[in-house]
Design an enzyme around this catalytic site. Sequence first.
Site, PDB file in Angstrom:
ATOM      1  CB  SER A 125      -0.893   0.025   1.247  1.00  0.00           C
ATOM      2  OG  SER A 125      -1.766  -1.063   1.260  1.00  0.00           O
TER       3      SER A 125
ATOM      4  CG  HIS B  14      -5.495  -1.505   4.544  1.00  0.00           C
ATOM      5  ND1 HIS B  14      -6.237  -2.383   3.802  1.00  0.00           N
ATOM      6  CD2 HIS B  14      -4.866  -0.711   3.648  1.00  0.00           C
ATOM      7  CE1 HIS B  14      -6.060  -2.142   2.506  1.00  0.00           C
ATOM      8  NE2 HIS B  14      -5.224  -1.117   2.385  1.00  0.00           N
TER       9      HIS B  14
END
Lengths: 446, 446, 446, 446
Positions: free
Chosen positions: C316, C384
């Site tokens: 990410s 997340h």
Amino acid sequence: MALQPGGTFLDRTLQHLRKVWHRIGDHRENDIELQPGLSDEDIPRVHDWFTACLQADGGEVAARTRAAKLGEAYLQLDDQGRKRFLLIMAEQFDCDDAVIESAIEQWRASEGSERVKARQALQYQLYPPRLQLLKQFTELPEGVKFLVDMRAELLRFRKEEPALAALEADLKRLLIHWFDIGLLRLEQITWHSPAELLEKLIAYEAVHAIQSWEDLKNRLDSDRRCFAFFHPNMPGEPLIFVEVALVNGLADNVQKLLDEQAPLQDLQQADTAIFYSISNAQQGLAGISFGNFLIKRVVGVLQQEFSNLQQFATLSPIPGFCRWLDAQPDAMSQQLHAQLTEPGWWKNVALSEQLEQDLSKKAAQYLVLARKGARAFDPVAHFHLSNGAEMAQINWLADCSEKGLKQSAGMMVNYRYQLADVEQNSQNYLDQSEVRRSAAISALLE
Amino acid sequence: MALQPGGTFLDRTLQHLRKVWHRIGDHRENDIELQPGLSDEDIPRVHDWFTACLQADGGEVAARTRAAKLGEAYLQLDDQGRKRFLLIMAEQFDCDDAVIESAIEQWRASEGSERVKARQALQYQLYPPRLQLLKQFTELPEGVKFLVDMRAELLRFRKEEPALAALEADLKRLLIHWFDIGLLRLEQITWHSPAELLEKLIAYEAVHAIQSWEDLKNRLDSDRRCFAFFHPNMPGEPLIFVEVALVNGLADNVQKLLDEQAPLQDLQQADTAIFYSISNAQQGLAGISFGNFLIKRVVGVLQQEFSNLQQFATLSPIPGFCRWLDAQPDAMSQQLHAQLTEPGWWKNVALSEQLEQDLSKKAAQYLVLARKGARAFDPVAHFHLSNGAEMAQINWLADCSEKGLKQSAGMMVNYRYQLADVEQNSQNYLDQSEVRRSAAISALLE
Amino acid sequence: MALQPGGTFLDRTLQHLRKVWHRIGDHRENDIELQPGLSDEDIPRVHDWFTACLQADGGEVAARTRAAKLGEAYLQLDDQGRKRFLLIMAEQFDCDDAVIESAIEQWRASEGSERVKARQALQYQLYPPRLQLLKQFTELPEGVKFLVDMRAELLRFRKEEPALAALEADLKRLLIHWFDIGLLRLEQITWHSPAELLEKLIAYEAVHAIQSWEDLKNRLDSDRRCFAFFHPNMPGEPLIFVEVALVNGLADNVQKLLDEQAPLQDLQQADTAIFYSISNAQQGLAGISFGNFLIKRVVGVLQQEFSNLQQFATLSPIPGFCRWLDAQPDAMSQQLHAQLTEPGWWKNVALSEQLEQDLSKKAAQYLVLARKGARAFDPVAHFHLSNGAEMAQINWLADCSEKGLKQSAGMMVNYRYQLADVEQNSQNYLDQSEVRRSAAISALLE
Amino acid sequence: MALQPGGTFLDRTLQHLRKVWHRIGDHRENDIELQPGLSDEDIPRVHDWFTACLQADGGEVAARTRAAKLGEAYLQLDDQGRKRFLLIMAEQFDCDDAVIESAIEQWRASEGSERVKARQALQYQLYPPRLQLLKQFTELPEGVKFLVDMRAELLRFRKEEPALAALEADLKRLLIHWFDIGLLRLEQITWHSPAELLEKLIAYEAVHAIQSWEDLKNRLDSDRRCFAFFHPNMPGEPLIFVEVALVNGLADNVQKLLDEQAPLQDLQQADTAIFYSISNAQQGLAGISFGNFLIKRVVGVLQQEFSNLQQFATLSPIPGFCRWLDAQPDAMSQQLHAQLTEPGWWKNVALSEQLEQDLSKKAAQYLVLARKGARAFDPVAHFHLSNGAEMAQINWLADCSEKGLKQSAGMMVNYRYQLADVEQNSQNYLDQSEVRRSAAISALLE
């Protein structure tokens, strides 16, 4: 393995096909009106028509139009008319020997790069014109099915009209080309399949008749599998299909398998796949066998789906046993056969127990030793042995239906398919008539 | 009509096929390790292997295993190895003349019901064993595509190795059987089709190269249609495809058709379907023509979808014109040809106007009168005339791409398909070399 | 996780939708011609039209006709016209407080079996009439997509027209109902998917832009997976999609993942699934999150397909890091930030090695400790962590694209999803701002 | 229009669903074992469980697990257990008035941009927690069907347990949301449909029972059509279906329509589509009407397929006629009713002819004039009149089945749908109880 394949759809779908083909055949011109029985005046007209078909060029559109008209005309004929129609084809459009001889000479005279062309030309001349006439139908919608059904009719007619046998042989050749195994698709059939397809299973099942839609549903339940081969040009028509039960241990009774009230098999516990019915669905494909391929492909598919399956076997009828027994000259055979005539003998426990041992031995003798030339006398045994199966177990009171009692005193037999051995088994049987069998079967022979 | 068909996938999919076949071929035993170029020691081993394949019984499973191994071995070879591999097949597994002669004698001696069997037996003997070896592949996944691509290689190799020509001829025969038009499915291709398929259009388009995905998207827009033939055993592989534009009036310029910025055609106003590109997609099917069927089937489909379509025509290249012109002895031809060498001549309005009349006349002469034997010299003209099309209109500055200018001075021609006339036109052309043409074309010939 | 979702199709499909709806809306009567910008005279007419819509009975057919006309009219407006159109809805068709108050009184007064009806009646009154106007579109073809795109416009307009905020809030409510997770279908996207769909991936990908169709094909290769959610009323429109790479070990560099030349991963060796891109595809569904569901469902699907996968993690971006670093007052931060301004610093091995340790520590501080209220300051981290992932590893020089260098000095972070722990992690983060992290991350914080 | 919708699958699929959900619900921990009838000790445990469900966060995976366990537990209960289970939900998890009052106050106090949020918050509080418990099931496989069947049970239980009425009302609300017409797909059902689906038609047909698979096949023949609505989350379950016969002229006898031996209608001659049976298939969707939409959509589809259709009409029962006649005080009614008690009266031609005129008049009075409040007394009449149909024709001896004779002396009535008029008709009927009727019906009233 059903020896009497299912029905043809020639008549049921007649109206439908005639309509479809009528639309293709352009009817503004040169239509032919024939008498249903094909009158004497019709015969030269049909002959001229065939000739025109063979001479014409004109490309696909014209060929389709002509074939559609021809097919439509054929469908309107009655049995006598069809016989006459086919006889014209058989007798007037056979090979021309002079042409073949000339092609032979050209081949013999050819050299170098011409040789392959001359060989192919000779081969081409060995196709009689009547085959050319038949081949036209393959481009029509449902035309392949039409040819399959036409062969079913030829098989029926050729008994009365031997002149049709050669036409039938040519058509069989054509169909062998079309039904190349590489073209066939194996498909699973479930309760989710179209009713139109399931209806055909009911019609075509030839081993253990399907009594009702409920019976069929039971045979497609979660502990069963059904597979069929299909051809791309006959998408809704199974060619051959097999019904499989997933069970624990070798199944020894077919009524239990077919019992709609029986509880579902716990699939975790299933270690055996029983092929309890294989039916050819197309009379017109008689003698063009797919059963061997079907069983082995299905074994492969089942191995993938169920990793805990240990064995694959049939539960098969013994169709010729009682007739064979009756024809045996020895006293014991005669006595046994006589006892089987007593109504309901099999419900008499004492009698049944008394007969079991002797009849099982006789069945083993029949299956293993009785011969028709080099092959097993029993046609089902021959089918599975030539496929490479092992004869595994004879089952007492395994099929107490009227048919089962009549043909084999209620006995059935398991043939076991072990993929690793089938090739060797098959070769041994075909080369040396050797019957691969279990110790249990061997013991019955002693 | 593209004369240079698309690429083979032999190499691109090599890794994939080898993996699939490796799984089928059971590698515990009798594996063969070959040198990429096939060493001298390898040759007898391959020969023995072929022999074993032909002798073996053992049913489908064994045959698939063997074919998979054979195929995998072939895919690992380099060009030289493949040539040698194929040469063994071609030279050592040809027909046995003695066997054929014996079958001829048996046929000659046969009578009655035996005659058809003897004829079929003779026919069977005319298949050389090498064809039997090739036929095995048809049962493998993607095996038919493998054979198609193998023929593409044979077509390439046979120039250097004339001994391969006969093998190629046998394989062509096999493929003609497999690619029977009755088996092919016509399918429309749209922007909704899988990218994997569309990617192949880009690779295979042979007439007007597809520049990008945007170019392709434009060719699949709502005023366009694209159709292809597919074979059931090669589901993702187009055999031949045609691109159609729906327009108003005969299209006379291909750049306009391909212009991504051009506005959409109002389909209510469209009266003409223009077939502006037909490409064979499989090199290995060269000489096995589907183009004729494709155009006529597509005309049928379009007529159903759009009832207001009045005419169906191509916008076709004239590939041989400039070469032909250059070869003409007359002064005018030479002068015209010389003028075409001036760079950018076609952007010079005065020059272009001066040339239009003369070159159009020359093009009409070339298309209608130039011959190669009985057929039209121009291959595209021959294709459409033998299909029964009418030569309708010669278009000036219709393809100003480099290729278009080079091969035909930027001219293109429309061939018009009128279903009612195509058969007669076709027959007249094939029988009497008669070119069906419009009054406008005739006028240019005066 | 893309924070800037993809484009709307309002304008691209405008012509298409207007045509479809034009056919539904029966145009023989009471058609309304509006100025593109909605003139002052148009406004009362639109108002009356809305009123008529709300009063009308007449069943589905009429409602569809009216909605189609309304939609068609809207699509013809320009930005100003649309704002005015929506303002009429927002301001003139809000709830009527008196009606609500009366429903409240009736509910209070209700007893026994009347109570539930009174409650439902009150609830019904809390739907403003403007929501009723919008709901009509859901029955039109592509009407749900129309509403999604209308919300995208409202989100844009409401900055300039605060009066539209309430309308947007109502529409969001309606869309939350329609996009209930129980209705969404998870589908895999492959190179076999329709080009029309793949084209949208290219347009909507918001994390690592897809450069070309070849780039896309590489992302759909056999060692990759792509999944999306779809709604039954928007079958060709992905709502959100995720791209996954199957690799060995935690991937630490996104350019390597996207390299089209990189060899295929041997899937037998792959033990890790890397979610390297998640993109929301519909601007109009902003704030209606499916990402959490998508990741967990895809983990489940991958576990079924690949039994040897050991871990599931993202690779990410850290979008806010450099801005945050620049805003830190301490000297070290300022110095580090200054060093990053040197062009090509990351190619300078010595400099890069010198910076790695310090910047990694800073990144860990930023990700774990920086807060916006109770939530992580970094939006991707917040996404997340609230889903229950563990922060696993900070990767140096992991994204050396211009964007990657600019926003996070080329660093990226892996978030690991362990299904057994996600619920506990999620709850700990949401309740106590506790960041679940690996020992390696914790070490960087010391 | 069937007033008694079909069966639920709760019990038939119980075993299947329990297995599927068992796999989802992770059973290593906190499993609840309940007595089938729910013992007194079970009740607080269930209550705690519900509370835990409502408090938990933890995301989708956890929610699905909990819902699966809850559902599995419910399916194991017997009738008494289910009632108790539902009563806990109904009584202990109703709205909290104090919370609602507080939300009302906040809404009243809100201003500006806060107002819409406060309104939505109030609306949210009007959903009782029990609705939240039910909503969880929608994310399970077949969970929507589970809720539909649960409502069928609630409709049964609420007679004995009035406390369940409010829960039923809440569930109805939830189902209305889920079965929004915009989500439903209209699909044609044919003999090609899966047997599994066709089996449900047989089970669900509520107007003219389907006697056998042959009867069903006849209803799906080429001169018939059958259409159903489906919901995306219940793909194999029809919600409502209609059976249509294509005929020439208004059909006046239902036995003729159902006669399996009757010849096929020539579709070229068909000018009328007769809707001879409409059945709701889901008891749990009682009161959530799709019939209106279904008829009008099917009219649209048929118009597209058959351009020569002139009229669309039902052939409908008159379910309440005989009971109404019996209740009429006048002598004539009493005498007529008495004559109908004679067995086989309708086969007595003289008697039948004598009765026809009087009973037809009485039927017209009953249908047009008899009222239940403002609506037609006959429920089928009310359904079609509120849809906007015209009462077209009363048919004598139109349904001579036992049921038809008993409920309406064998009479049936055609309702005609003319799309151009239905809205006006519907409004007139709903607003002013005006019955749109043909001149023939009016004549009977004079």
